[in-house]
Motif scaffolding. Sequence first.
Motif, PDB file in Angstrom:
ATOM      1  N   LEU A  96       0.837  -1.196   0.000  1.00  0.00           N
ATOM      2  CA  LEU A  96       0.000   0.000   0.000  1.00  0.00           C
ATOM      3  C   LEU A  96       0.877   1.254   0.000  1.00  0.00           C
ATOM      4  O   LEU A  96       1.541   1.557   0.997  1.00  0.00           O
ATOM      5  N   ARG A  97       0.875   1.967  -1.101  1.00  0.00           N
ATOM      6  CA  ARG A  97       1.735   3.146  -1.253  1.00  0.00           C
ATOM      7  C   ARG A  97       0.907   4.406  -1.046  1.00  0.00           C
ATOM      8  O   ARG A  97      -0.112   4.595  -1.705  1.00  0.00           O
ATOM      9  N   ILE A  98       1.382   5.258  -0.152  1.00  0.00           N
ATOM     10  CA  ILE A  98       0.577   6.366   0.379  1.00  0.00           C
ATOM     11  C   ILE A  98       1.035   7.709  -0.190  1.00  0.00           C
ATOM     12  O   ILE A  98       2.232   7.944  -0.372  1.00  0.00           O
ATOM     13  N   PHE A 112      -3.816   6.478  -2.164  1.00  0.00           N
ATOM     14  CA  PHE A 112      -2.784   5.555  -2.616  1.00  0.00           C
ATOM     15  C   PHE A 112      -2.277   6.065  -3.961  1.00  0.00           C
ATOM     16  O   PHE A 112      -2.888   6.936  -4.586  1.00  0.00           O
ATOM     17  N   VAL A 122      -7.269   6.615   1.724  1.00  0.00           N
ATOM     18  CA  VAL A 122      -6.658   5.573   2.546  1.00  0.00           C
ATOM     19  C   VAL A 122      -7.586   5.109   3.663  1.00  0.00           C
ATOM     20  O   VAL A 122      -7.747   3.900   3.902  1.00  0.00           O
ATOM     21  N   LEU A 126      -8.822   1.221   4.429  1.00  0.00           N
ATOM     22  CA  LEU A 126      -8.433   0.554   5.672  1.00  0.00           C
ATOM     23  C   LEU A 126      -9.663   0.105   6.463  1.00  0.00           C
ATOM     24  O   LEU A 126      -9.645  -0.957   7.101  1.00  0.00           O
ATOM     25  N   LEU A 143      -0.312  -5.624   6.212  1.00  0.00           N
ATOM     26  CA  LEU A 143      -0.487  -4.387   5.459  1.00  0.00           C
ATOM     27  C   LEU A 143       0.835  -3.628   5.477  1.00  0.00           C
ATOM     28  O   LEU A 143       1.301  -3.206   6.537  1.00  0.00           O
ATOM     29  N   LEU A 145       2.681  -0.376   4.490  1.00  0.00           N
ATOM     30  CA  LEU A 145       2.511   1.014   4.076  1.00  0.00           C
ATOM     31  C   LEU A 145       3.885   1.628   3.803  1.00  0.00           C
ATOM     32  O   LEU A 145       4.789   1.552   4.648  1.00  0.00           O
ATOM     33  N   SER A 146       4.022   2.240   2.613  1.00  0.00           N
ATOM     34  CA  SER A 146       5.343   2.739   2.220  1.00  0.00           C
ATOM     35  C   SER A 146       5.224   3.811   1.153  1.00  0.00           C
ATOM     36  O   SER A 146       4.123   4.237   0.802  1.00  0.00           O
ATOM     37  N   PHE A 148       5.822   7.078   0.853  1.00  0.00           N
ATOM     38  CA  PHE A 148       5.011   8.232   1.218  1.00  0.00           C
ATOM     39  C   PHE A 148       5.366   9.433   0.336  1.00  0.00           C
ATOM     40  O   PHE A 148       6.418  10.044   0.474  1.00  0.00           O
ATOM     41  N   VAL A 196       0.719  -4.499  10.726  1.00  0.00           N
ATOM     42  CA  VAL A 196       0.935  -3.291   9.926  1.00  0.00           C
ATOM     43  C   VAL A 196       2.436  -3.016   9.875  1.00  0.00           C
ATOM     44  O   VAL A 196       3.077  -2.777  10.894  1.00  0.00           O
ATOM     45  N   TYR A 198       5.331  -0.487   8.474  1.00  0.00           N
ATOM     46  CA  TYR A 198       5.316   0.949   8.176  1.00  0.00           C
ATOM     47  C   TYR A 198       6.732   1.407   7.854  1.00  0.00           C
ATOM     48  O   TYR A 198       7.630   1.305   8.693  1.00  0.00           O
TER      49      TYR A 198
END
Length: 320
Positions: A96-98, A112, A122, A126, A143, A145-146, A148, A196, A198
């Motif tokens: 999941l790219r934020i 995303f 997002v 979620l 999950l 998350l990366s 950013f 998660v 991160y």
Amino acid sequence: MAMSTKKDERKITSYCDWMSQLPVELHDIPLYDLAIPGSHDSMSYDLDIDSPIIEPDRLKILSKIYCARKIVRKWATTQEETITKQLDAGVRYFDLRIARKARDSNATQLYFHHGLYTHTDVETVLKEIKDWAERHPKEILILALSNFKGFDKAIAAQLHKHLIGFIKTLFGAKLIHIRDKLTLRSCWDKGKNVIVSYDYPTTQHGDIWSKIPYFYGDTMNTTKLESKLRHVLETARPVKYFFVCGLNLTLPGDFRILQYILRLCDNLANVIRRGLPRLLLWVKQQAAKTPMNIVASDLVTRNDFVKTVIELNALKSVRA
């Protein structure tokens, strides 16, 4: 479609709940020793053609040109099914790219991204994942998350604090702590089923994990991809920790990208369809030599990808 072993004749009858149907001898091995299907750029099915281009950098200046955005979307769409359908299909790891949109009036509204921003924010996604996790308490979700984007220095700390706070509030007691015993049985006993990961320092949050290593070939050539992954698996694979073996093909970051994006009758999905069967055959052959943990791919609902990865656990069951 089912999996069985000499030790345990139970079969996988539904990939929606495959973890709870694994042979009992796998319930007490570390989760990082299980073979787990994952999706690469999990939200790319939702890319917004009307959003500005955010990568690659050399195409940002073309954001106002519809044709340019259309090309980016055509070569950035790595998944074709929603998160819920990916979960139902058996996927348990999500890349999941934020990103935050520039000049967004909502300071903490996040989306995303993969080339373009997504339509869906997002927090909405979620919440969908959390609802699914509640309906399937024995399925462990990871999950990641990366990447950013748009987290400018002036607001980055605020955005990370907000997002981490939202995650902790949303998933609450379902979050698996980094010090928890990491097996299916122990997670089930505690009623926890969400990890998660991160990609940002979070040492003050024990229920938010650090980045999970993601190994990939950084190439569009399947032979080179196999060679690079083989080297990692045989020489540099993390011990006693999660790791991702990424089967995803990667477009060049320089002028060589033109040989792909200028193909008017082709797209990334077609390239993946042509290469994925060979890559899955390689995965089965390599798994007999080196342990596999998370195996991530594009188009995860195609070519029996999920089935192939889950069935690698039959090898682990025989060894257990």
